[in-house]
Design an enzyme around this catalytic site. Structure first.
Site, PDB file in Angstrom:
ATOM      1  N   HIS A  58       0.820  -1.209   0.000  1.00  0.00           N
ATOM      2  CA  HIS A  58       0.000   0.000   0.000  1.00  0.00           C
ATOM      3  C   HIS A  58       0.857   1.263   0.000  1.00  0.00           C
ATOM      4  CE1 HIS A  58      -3.821   2.027   0.511  1.00  0.00           C
ATOM      5  NE2 HIS A  58      -3.335   2.740   1.500  1.00  0.00           N
ATOM      6  N   HIS A 105     -10.293   2.934  -1.153  1.00  0.00           N
ATOM      7  CA  HIS A 105     -10.497   2.605   0.256  1.00  0.00           C
ATOM      8  C   HIS A 105     -11.316   1.315   0.307  1.00  0.00           C
ATOM      9  CE1 HIS A 105     -10.098   4.771   4.329  1.00  0.00           C
ATOM     10  NE2 HIS A 105      -8.925   4.696   3.755  1.00  0.00           N
TER      11      HIS A 105
END
Length: 756
Positions: A58, A105
């Site tokens: 990430h 998200h």
């Protein structure tokens, strides 16, 4: 295939790290050894936590960066190197720049849809205003499971849409566009991609950099809590049956705090009192301190005891890795502290000095007078010491199987009208008003496409001297990408450009959100590599360089012991410039009697169409017809038609085919159409096929001569379809009902499902 977890053992922060601890934090054995080489010693537990967050996929993009670097990044309008600032930045003229970015998200939204989506909106807006830009438009791209038959998918959709609406409405930025797509592959792992667009004076842009030894470092905004700890690592693993145990990794947002932070940041940007500013997103303090320091070639000393806390029992590693929302790191020019503190004090926000910039490149974090972590800043970040991998690739067997499909394998339905209305009621085609009506689209009164709908969202640049606007869109048909990642991604870029062109804009730049499965799966990594290749070629063709974006791997679920990935979904966010808002183009038919033309090649293709999947239950076929050069020529022609005032409406043919495009053009003004199909093409393909590079236009008789002259010169194929009617729908002289019947099917489908 590698398995990653983020279970954090309870240990003293000074305890020496072990390989077992490193693996529990998601680090590979070889990465643990590399950390020991970098430090010249064994890291302690806090330092392992820092590396586990910063070297997660990430944050580090370790499995994707080598391919991302092949994307086109340069262009005449580019003002910031891709990936070097909080968001992409392009020159829009008149001394103004546009900052824009899209991010995912997904994992937080799978576990807690409302807060997961809300904090996604908050985070992407902070990326914009930390550059000194005021957000003026939001968009989102959402993927859910089968809402008609799966209660959990309806739960996901309700929570996500309400989270986006509640946060964005309170924050005060309009949603100008988006897309919603449904497929069973997204049942456990929905996709929530949020995009924000802002504008800033070119001389007022704030960089995410730290430099100048002795300059103070401030944390501003909200207090720090335990929400979001290990959020970056959580986003770098598969969703499993035990993922609910990671619920503390989901952040909690406060849009009213964010609004205050926005205004304070923009007021700060009007001064020259700061060196740099960065949002605290993934990995919190750890990420912002390391990235700003590495960029400026310096270090920092940070005293964690000075960080404002919501919970007083927090350990140093928790403070460092917290992803509490509405926080930013600001490096202030020494001697200007009072000025900065006064601005944040005016807005009743925390503004606390927590450290100083230092010589060298070392980050030192203190607690209770003790160094709890000491690491080189450049060893943590992308392009520095973070590992870079190229994973194994393998073409899926389904790729060749898809290419075996031929339209002749399925019959032409006897009742095309029934099929047409079934398609309008399919959730992937039906109106998404149930979603958009929960968003405030008119706040700040800059939205130009509410009353005159267009293919892209249109926002007025009130600050421009020359009546300019921006056209913004997000696009990706993941079914096409799943069928052929290379062609499907080129189509995603092309559709985004087509939407901007049909709205009267000129495509200028791209941001992307690349949603894929586990990169350790060779078939997933092949999909990713092919998608990057397709994106690169299309962006070069349209002169829309990639300004930045987001990679989201591990979007897959363990179902009955088997890992199932979502469709590869490389969402394209594109911004275009409208030089004269008076020449914006609507998709709506304007008057009875106007002529309707189809621009682009008619192919008779039904591959990967909603029609093929829903009516014939055929899930394996290639991507629809597509030719990049032909597509671009259509864009050029449509641009000239709009500039010369030769058409009154334009709408691209995409999901649902020509029939859906015609209905969507008729709905705004309750007008119908009388059209004739091509006798050389099977009628179901003509009406419902999704071959690319086609645009439907309408024009008055007064415009016809100029239209025909330009089209004949262009050599782009075009045909007369028919004309606009008062409300009746006719196909090949057969009645297909009325526009209000079509409206009932199109607008009523999703509300009926969501009421269950």
């Amino acid at each position: 295939m590698a398995t990653k977890t983020t279970e954090a053992p309870v240990a003293a922060t000074t305890e020496e790290g072990t390989l077992e601890t490193a693996q529990k934090l998601g680090l590979l054995p070889e990465e643990f050894e590399r950390i020991k080489e970098i430090l010249g010693r064994t890291p302690n537990f806090t330092e392992l936590g820092i590396y586990s967050a910063m070297w997660s996929e990430h944050c580090s993009y370790k499995n994707s960066i080598s391919l991302l670097k092949t994307l086109p990044r340069k262009g005449p309008r580019i003002l910031a190197e891709a990936g070097q600032e909080n968001a992409g930045l392009i020159d829009i003229g008149d001394g103004w720049a546009c900052a824009f970015k899209i991010e995912s998200h997904n994992h937080p939204s799978a576990i807690e849809p409302y807060q997961g989506a809300a904090t996604g909106v908050g985070g992407i807006n902070r990326d914009i205003f930390t550059m000194g830009a005021r957000p003026i438009a939001q968009l989102n791209s959402l993927r859910f499971g089968d809402i008609a038959n799966t209660a959990s998918s309806r739960w996901h959709m309700r929570g996500v849409v309400k989270g986006i609406g509640d946060y964005g409405n309170a924050f005060g930025v309009p949603v100008l566009g988006g897309e919603v797509y449904f497929d069973p592959c997204y049942t456990t792992n929905p996709l929530v991609n949020a995009m924000s667009v802002g504008i800033v004076r070119t001389e007022k842009v704030i960089s995410a950099v730290s430099k100048g030894p002795g300059n103070p470092v401030y944390i501003v905004g909200s207090a720090t809590g335990k929400d979001g700890i290990h959020g970056a690592s959580f986003a770098s693993k598969d969703i499993t049956g035990s993922s609910v145990d990671d619920l503390p990794a989901v952040q909690v947002g406060d849009p009213f705090m964010e609004k205050l932070l926005l205004e304070a940041s923009l007021e700060l940007a009007e001064t020259d009192a700061i060196i740099g500013m960065q949002d605290m997103g993934a990995a919190g303090i750890t990420c912002s301190t390391s990235e700003m320091s590495e960029k400026g070639g310096c270090g920092m000393d940070i005293n964690l005891d000075l960080v404002p806390l919501r919970q007083q029992d927090m350990q140093p590693w928790e403070i460092l890795l917290s992803e509490s929302q509405e926080r930013m790191l600001v490096v202030v020019k020494k001697g200007r502290e009072k000025e900065v503190e006064a601005i944040f004090g005016k807005w009743d926000l925390h503004c606390e000095p927590i450290g100083t910039v230092t010589e060298g490149n070392t980050l030192r974090f203190f607690s209770n007078g003790t160094v709890v972590a000491e690491v080189p800043a450049d060893s943590l970040v992308l392009g520095g010491g973070a590992p870079v991998y190229k994973r194994e690739q393998k073409e899926p067997a389904s790729f060749k199987e898809n290419k075996k499909f031929r339209a002749e394998m399925v019959p032409v339905p006897e009742d095309l009208e029934q099929v047409a209305y079934e398609l309008l009621a399919s959730p992937n085609i039906a109106s998404k008003r149930w979603v958009s009506e929960q968003y405030d689209t008119m706040v700040r009164t800059l939205n130009m496409s509410t009353n005159t709908p267009s293919d892209a969202g249109l926002v007025l640049l009130r600050e421009s001297r020359n009546k300019k606007g921006l056209a913004v869109t997000v696009d990706c048909n993941a079914r096409y990408v799943n069928a052929d990642p290379y062609v499907g991604t080129m189509i995603a870029v092309s559709e985004a450009a087509r939407n901007i062109v049909c709205s009267g804009g000129e495509p200028a730049g791209v941001t992307n959100c690349l949603n894929f499965g586990n990169p350790y799966d060779p078939e997933v990594y092949w999909q990713f590599a092919q998608a990057i290749k397709g994106m690169s070629e299309a962006c070069i063709e349209f002169k829309t360089p990639v300004t930045g974006g987001n990679v989201s791997f591990y979007n897959q679920s363990v179902i009955e012991g088997k890992e199932v990935a979502v469709f590869p979904t490389p969402t394209i966010g594109m911004v275009g410039i409208v030089e004269d808002v008076a020449k914006c183009m609507t998709l709506a038919f304007q008057s009875k009697g106007h002529l309707i033309f189809l621009i682009g090649k008619v192919t008779g293709d039904i591959a990967s169409s909603e029609y093929l999947v829903k009516h014939h239950n055929v899930h394996n076929s290639p991507a629809p017809y597509f030719d990049l050069k032909e597509e671009h020529l259509v864009h050029v022609v449509v641009t000239h038609l709009i500039k010369r005032g030769l058409i009154s409406a334009a709408h691209d043919v995409s999901d649902g085919g020509l029939w859906t495009a015609l209905v969507e053009m008729g709905l705004p003004n309750s007008l119908g159409f009388d059209v004739v199909t091509d006798s050389e093409v099977r009628p179901d393909a003509f009406l419902f096929g999704e071959g690319q590079g086609r645009v439907v236009v309408a024009l008055s008789e007064d415009q016809e001569e100029g239209f025909l002259d330009l089209m004949r010169i262009s050599k782009v194929p075009f045909i007369l379809l028919g004309h606009v009617t008062k409300g009746k729908l006719m196909v090949d002289d057969e009645p297909f009902g009325f526009i209000e019947e079509a409206r009932a099917a199109y607008e009523g489908a999703i509300p009926a499902i969501m009421e269950e």
